[in-house]
Write an enzyme that holds these catalytic residues in place. Structure first.
Site, PDB file in Angstrom:
ATOM      1  CB  CYS A 200      -9.883 -35.025 -20.465  1.00 24.74           C
ATOM      2  SG  CYS A 200     -10.942 -36.199 -19.626  1.00 24.74           S
ATOM      3  CG  LEU A 201      -9.091 -36.920 -26.028  1.00 20.79           C
ATOM      4  CD1 LEU A 201      -7.879 -37.586 -26.656  1.00 20.79           C
ATOM      5  CD2 LEU A 201     -10.016 -36.370 -27.119  1.00 20.79           C
TER       6      LEU A 201
END
Length: 289
Positions: A200-201
């Site tokens: 995830c970012l």
């Protein structure tokens, strides 16, 4: 079983030393049969699906074993690049499995927004609540996810949440390594067999720094730009005014092209970064831990 564990330990040591390992095909298929028996015992499953190597392989085997009693669920939020959502939809369709997309507002999770080293734990706990409700609505027996035994080598606080909430990890239970999953995925004709790992970012933002939508969007657009330029394994770490680019070591030489250097620098500065740097150590898992 002992032979398989010894091979896994040997492969792990070779991997740490930077030596490419070969998969023992016989052991890989023995573990595959063990995996099928584990999944068969669940009778029906909700598969936490990201479209990555592990969850795609898990969905494929689950669907082969259980048919329509294996349903995929993709968690969509600002932390997931749009390209991953599109990949997940395509892969589930190719497999033939039903895919449900749930939308999440991660910014409403106060514990997660503290951005301490347990942010993944808080996020996973919140996600699992949603998955359990969905599991009951669909009348399914278990929630399964794609951790494998190699995942023990990295700092993964989210693993604790899975264990606390009784989420099943059949790839882990079957003793499958990442190399074996890639090998078997190729045997099954899954395009993900050579897909690079993703996360995830928010993992691009250092612990303790404020998490904002602006930062997340800057990171996603910067990584999208680099992917469009032909880089396969990319992370753009957000250090305030500085963008620190990580790419696979074998792709570092692409930056010898001064024209490309200028294009990347200009593109990322246009997104809001003041300085753009290249990490000479290249991409490595958990470099922000």
């Amino acid at each position: 079983m002992k032979d398989g564990l010894q091979l896994n330990l040997q492969a792990s040591k070779l991997k740490k030393a930077g030596i490419k390992t070969l998969v023992d095909k016989k052991i890989a298929y023995e573990k595959l049969e063990r995996l099928k028996e584990i999944i068969k015992g669940y009778e029906s499953v909700l598969v936490a699906f990201s479209g990555g190597v592990d969850s795609t392989f898990l969905l494929k085997v689950s669907f082969d074993v259980l048919g329509d009693k294996a349903i995929a669920v993709f968690s969509s939020s600002v932390l997931s690049p749009q390209r991953e959502k599109e990949d997940a939809a395509r892969l589930a369709k190719d497999i033939g499995a039903k895919l449900i997309v749930i939308e999440r507002d991660v910014f409403s999770n106060e514990d997660f927004m503290k951005n301490d080293k347990f942010r993944c734990y808080y996020c996973k706990k919140d996600l699992i609540k949603r998955l359990k409700i969905l599991k009951e609505e669909l009348n399914l027996n278990e929630i399964v996810e794609g951790s494998n035994i190699d995942d023990l080598q990295d700092f993964r606080p989210g693993r604790k949440a899975l264990e606390e909430e009784g989420i099943k990890s059949p790839l882990f239970e079957a003793g499958l390594t990442k190399e074996e999953i890639r090998y078997l995925s190729k045997e099954f004709g899954l395009s993900t067999y050579q897909k690079h790992s993703s996360a995830c970012l928010v993992t691009r933002i250092p612990y303790g720094d404020e998490i904002t939508l602006e930062k997340i969007q800057m990171i996603e657009k910067a990584e999208d730009f680099l992917v469009q330029k032909g880089f396969s394994q990319v992370r753009v770490r957000h250090h305030g005014a500085v963008a620190r680019i990580e790419v696979a070591k074998e792709e570092l030489s692409k930056f010898f092209d001064t024209k490309l250097l200028d294009e990347v620098s200009n593109a990322l500065k246009a997104l809001g970064f003041k300085y753009v740097t290249l990490d000479l150590s290249g991409y490595r898992t958990g470099s922000m831990n």
